[in-house]
Design a protein around this motif. Sequence first.
Motif: not given
Length: 154
Positions: A32-38, A109-114, A140-143, A148-150
């Motif tokens: 989620v954060l890579d490319g958005r924050m250092e 779980w992945a979806h809830m974190v994203v 986009q992030i989950i796939t 699969a698309n949540p």
Amino acid sequence: MSLELILDRQVAIDETPDLPNQTSLALWVNTVLDGRMEEAELTIRIVGNEESQQLNFDYRGKDKPTNVLSFPFEAPPEIELPLLGDLIICAPVVAQEANAQNKTLQAHWAHMVVHGCLHLLGYDHIDDAEAEEMESLETQIITQLGFANPYQEL
């Protein structure tokens, strides 16, 4: 650019093998954060129904446990800290939802974190336009993570 992440995993319930480990949580947050924050620092606290319900009531006025609560950190303007905030994720609710939605527990779980991380970044789903933007980004992030698309009906 690579994200420098400090992730504090707190488990406030009995640790079980079906709870995501530090490595999985870090992968999902990094995606989620890579490319958005250092650099970023956040806490993910895994709780039971009671703590989730209390926090949901105290902060949102809803007297029931919920899947994920996001608490963004807002530093005073003159202070620069990489502290993103806290995610509170209710393990029993995540398990119930995964079952009800015919998803693997890991995928939910992945979806809830994203979802929670996007809230920490300022995304929301209060109105339709915001919801569409946030859901598109989540998908986009989950796939990208191989799930699969949540939001796709199974």
